[in-house]
Write an enzyme that holds these catalytic residues in place. Structure first.
Site, mmCIF file in Angstrom:
data_model
loop_
_atom_site.group_PDB
_atom_site.id
_atom_site.type_symbol
_atom_site.label_atom_id
_atom_site.label_comp_id
_atom_site.label_asym_id
_atom_site.label_seq_id
_atom_site.Cartn_x
_atom_site.Cartn_y
_atom_site.Cartn_z
ATOM 1 N N GLY A 109 70.732 -4.193 94.318
ATOM 2 C CA GLY A 109 69.481 -4.178 95.081
ATOM 3 C C GLY A 109 68.342 -4.880 94.355
ATOM 4 O O GLY A 109 67.407 -5.374 94.992
ATOM 5 N N GLU A 112 68.791 -8.422 95.168
ATOM 6 C CA GLU A 112 68.474 -8.562 96.601
ATOM 7 C C GLU A 112 66.958 -8.513 96.836
ATOM 8 O O GLU A 112 66.422 -9.268 97.648
ATOM 9 C CB GLU A 112 69.194 -7.460 97.382
ATOM 10 C CG GLU A 112 70.705 -7.666 97.387
ATOM 11 C CD GLU A 112 71.487 -6.450 97.857
ATOM 12 O OE1 GLU A 112 71.146 -5.315 97.433
ATOM 13 O OE2 GLU A 112 72.434 -6.616 98.646
ATOM 14 N N GLU A 132 78.103 -4.450 92.995
ATOM 15 C CA GLU A 132 78.479 -3.296 93.826
ATOM 16 C C GLU A 132 79.989 -3.108 93.941
ATOM 17 O O GLU A 132 80.488 -2.004 94.067
ATOM 18 C CB GLU A 132 77.882 -3.449 95.244
ATOM 19 C CG GLU A 132 76.376 -3.321 95.317
ATOM 20 C CD GLU A 132 75.629 -4.642 95.110
ATOM 21 O OE1 GLU A 132 76.228 -5.617 94.602
ATOM 22 O OE2 GLU A 132 74.426 -4.679 95.464
HETATM 23 N N1 CAA Z 1 71.157 3.660 89.484
HETATM 24 C C1 CAA Z 1 70.855 4.782 88.808
HETATM 25 N N2 CAA Z 1 70.696 4.827 87.482
HETATM 26 C C2 CAA Z 1 70.859 3.675 86.804
HETATM 27 C C3 CAA Z 1 71.189 2.472 87.441
HETATM 28 C C4 CAA Z 1 71.327 2.483 88.849
HETATM 29 N N3 CAA Z 1 71.590 1.371 89.563
HETATM 30 N N4 CAA Z 1 71.308 1.495 86.508
HETATM 31 C C5 CAA Z 1 71.044 2.092 85.317
HETATM 32 N N5 CAA Z 1 70.784 3.411 85.504
HETATM 33 C C6 CAA Z 1 70.457 4.401 84.481
HETATM 34 C C7 CAA Z 1 71.705 4.818 83.694
HETATM 35 O O1 CAA Z 1 72.436 5.805 84.408
HETATM 36 C C8 CAA Z 1 71.109 5.332 82.431
HETATM 37 O O2 CAA Z 1 70.591 6.611 82.668
HETATM 38 P P1 CAA Z 1 70.921 7.818 81.623
HETATM 39 O O3 CAA Z 1 70.216 7.408 80.360
HETATM 40 O O4 CAA Z 1 70.323 9.018 82.279
HETATM 41 O O5 CAA Z 1 72.392 7.861 81.458
HETATM 42 C C9 CAA Z 1 69.884 4.409 82.228
HETATM 43 O O6 CAA Z 1 69.609 3.838 83.502
HETATM 44 C C10 CAA Z 1 70.170 3.278 81.262
HETATM 45 O O7 CAA Z 1 71.324 2.608 81.695
HETATM 46 P P2 CAA Z 1 72.588 2.280 80.743
HETATM 47 O O8 CAA Z 1 72.710 3.316 79.696
HETATM 48 O O9 CAA Z 1 73.749 2.023 81.618
HETATM 49 O O10 CAA Z 1 72.031 0.914 80.067
HETATM 50 P P3 CAA Z 1 72.889 -0.269 79.480
HETATM 51 O O11 CAA Z 1 71.897 -1.150 78.786
HETATM 52 O O12 CAA Z 1 74.061 0.232 78.715
HETATM 53 O O13 CAA Z 1 73.503 -1.051 80.750
HETATM 54 C C11 CAA Z 1 73.387 -2.054 82.973
HETATM 55 C C12 CAA Z 1 72.649 -1.728 81.642
HETATM 56 C C13 CAA Z 1 74.496 -3.078 82.703
HETATM 57 C C14 CAA Z 1 72.379 -2.635 83.920
HETATM 58 C C15 CAA Z 1 74.026 -0.748 83.526
HETATM 59 O O14 CAA Z 1 73.027 0.260 83.560
HETATM 60 C C16 CAA Z 1 74.580 -0.877 84.920
HETATM 61 O O15 CAA Z 1 75.653 -1.411 85.110
HETATM 62 N N6 CAA Z 1 73.836 -0.345 85.956
HETATM 63 C C17 CAA Z 1 74.314 -0.319 87.319
HETATM 64 C C18 CAA Z 1 74.241 -1.681 87.966
HETATM 65 C C19 CAA Z 1 74.750 -1.610 89.382
HETATM 66 O O16 CAA Z 1 75.905 -1.313 89.642
HETATM 67 N N7 CAA Z 1 73.880 -1.929 90.362
HETATM 68 C C20 CAA Z 1 74.211 -1.922 91.757
HETATM 69 C C21 CAA Z 1 73.807 -0.609 92.390
HETATM 70 S S1 CAA Z 1 74.380 -0.449 94.053
HETATM 71 C C22 CAA Z 1 73.283 -1.354 94.988
HETATM 72 O O17 CAA Z 1 72.341 -1.927 94.502
HETATM 73 C C23 CAA Z 1 73.573 -1.389 96.476
HETATM 74 C C24 CAA Z 1 72.749 -2.395 97.211
HETATM 75 O O18 CAA Z 1 73.194 -3.488 97.518
HETATM 76 C C25 CAA Z 1 71.402 -2.086 97.645
#
Ligand code: CAA
Length: 258
Positions: A109, A112, A132
């Site tokens: 997102g 996006e 995703e």
């Molecule tokens: N939603 C909720 N929480 C999130 C998040 C997300 N998308 N991305 C990161 N966070 C949170 C983590 O859970 C973590 O929280 P805690 O400390 O409470 O555990 C905090 O942010 C820090 O994140 P990381 O420890 O994972 O940080 P990192 O530096 O190791 O990694 C990252 C960074 C690669 C961005 C990793 O956080 C990640 O992969 N995040 C998810 C990315 C993702 O999948 N995004 C797509 C979401 S779905 C979507 O967006 C649908 C759509 O089309 C609208």
């Protein structure tokens, strides 16, 4: 509306919206999106504002929709509330220019949202992606559609199917971002760009934006006609008279936004 997930500030005629959920890498939860929608509507309506910027932190523009918030949603929750798009499209609906100033992660997102803006200025540490697929989902706020229009089918398909991230260089090469700047200069650069736009005639800026956007929605012939008719209408503005007179008289124009 009091904001808890974003911060806003006005700099001259530029309205700056900073996404601010640092502990969640600015994950876009419903509260944040409500606040962002509210702020964008305010900026768009305010006659003192000529351009807007959406930005995040150095580490993350936004790491996507909030996975923790949506993990337990049922199909009916999603369908009945038209999750996500119903509440997410305001950046694309604004009539004034909206610049995305992206540093760090712009994923899911977040990518996006950046693509809903009129253009993206990327810091050299920016990372874009639609991950995703790796959490058993697909993009839900335009990733399959806008990314494909920006960078073409082959690369968009690869990005969406593998979930890999692209760095700022690749993003610039394939046309996703307009420019790359050092991360330390991102806000200054975005601000100067926004100030420049906000200093032009507001009606011509809006007309210009509308015409460029039209190219996404229509055939070339219809788009050309739209552009020509819109071009004709600038001759009804005071600012066209002032802008052209100023050029001829070798002075700076004083636009009245009229
Ligand atoms: N939603 C909720 N929480 C999130 C998040 C997300 N998308 N991305 C990161 N966070 C949170 C983590 O859970 C973590 O929280 P805690 O400390 O409470 O555990 C905090 O942010 C820090 O994140 P990381 O420890 O994972 O940080 P990192 O530096 O190791 O990694 C990252 C960074 C690669 C961005 C990793 O956080 C990640 O992969 N995040 C998810 C990315 C993702 O999948 N995004 C797509 C979401 S779905 C979507 O967006 C649908 C759509 O089309 C609208």
């Amino acid at each position: 509306m009091a904001y808890t997930c974003i911060e806003t500030k006005t700099d001259d005629r530029v309205f700056i919206i900073t996404l601010n959920r640092p502990k969640a890498l600015n994950a876009l939860n419903l509260q944040l999106m409500d606040e962002l929608t509210d702020a964008l509507k305010k900026g768009d309506k305010d006659p003192q504002i000529g351009a807007m910027i959406i930005t995040g932190s150095e580490k993350a523009f936004a790491a996507g929709a909030d996975i923790k918030e949506m993990a337990d949603k049922s199909y009916m929750d999603a369908y009945k509330n038209d999750f996500i798009t119903a509440n997410w499209e305001q950046a694309a609906k604004c009539r004034k220019p909206v610049i995305a100033a992206v540093a760090g992660y712009a994923l899911g997102g977040g990518c996006e949202l950046a693509m809903m803006c009129d253009f993206i200025i990327a810091a050299d540490n920016a990372k874009f992606g639609q991950p995703e697929i790796s959490i058993g989902a697909i993009p839900g706020a335009g990733g399959t559609q806008r990314l494909t229009r920006f960078i073409g089918k082959s690369k968009a398909m690869e990005m969406c199917l593998t979930g890999r991230m692209m760095n700022a260089d690749e993003a610039e090469r394939c046309g996703l971002v307009s420019r790359i700047v050092p991360v330390a200069d991102l806000m200054q650069d975005a601000l100067e760009t926004a100030r420049k736009i906000a200093g032009f005639s507001a009606p011509s800026v809006m007309m210009c934006k509308e015409a460029v956007n039209r190219s996404y929605e229509t055939s070339l012939a219809e788009g050309m006609l739209f552009e020509r008719r819109t071009f004709h209408s600038v001759f009804a503005t005071e600012d066209q008279k002032e802008g052209m007179a100023a050029f001829i008289e070798k002075r700076k124009p004083g636009f009245k936004n009229a």
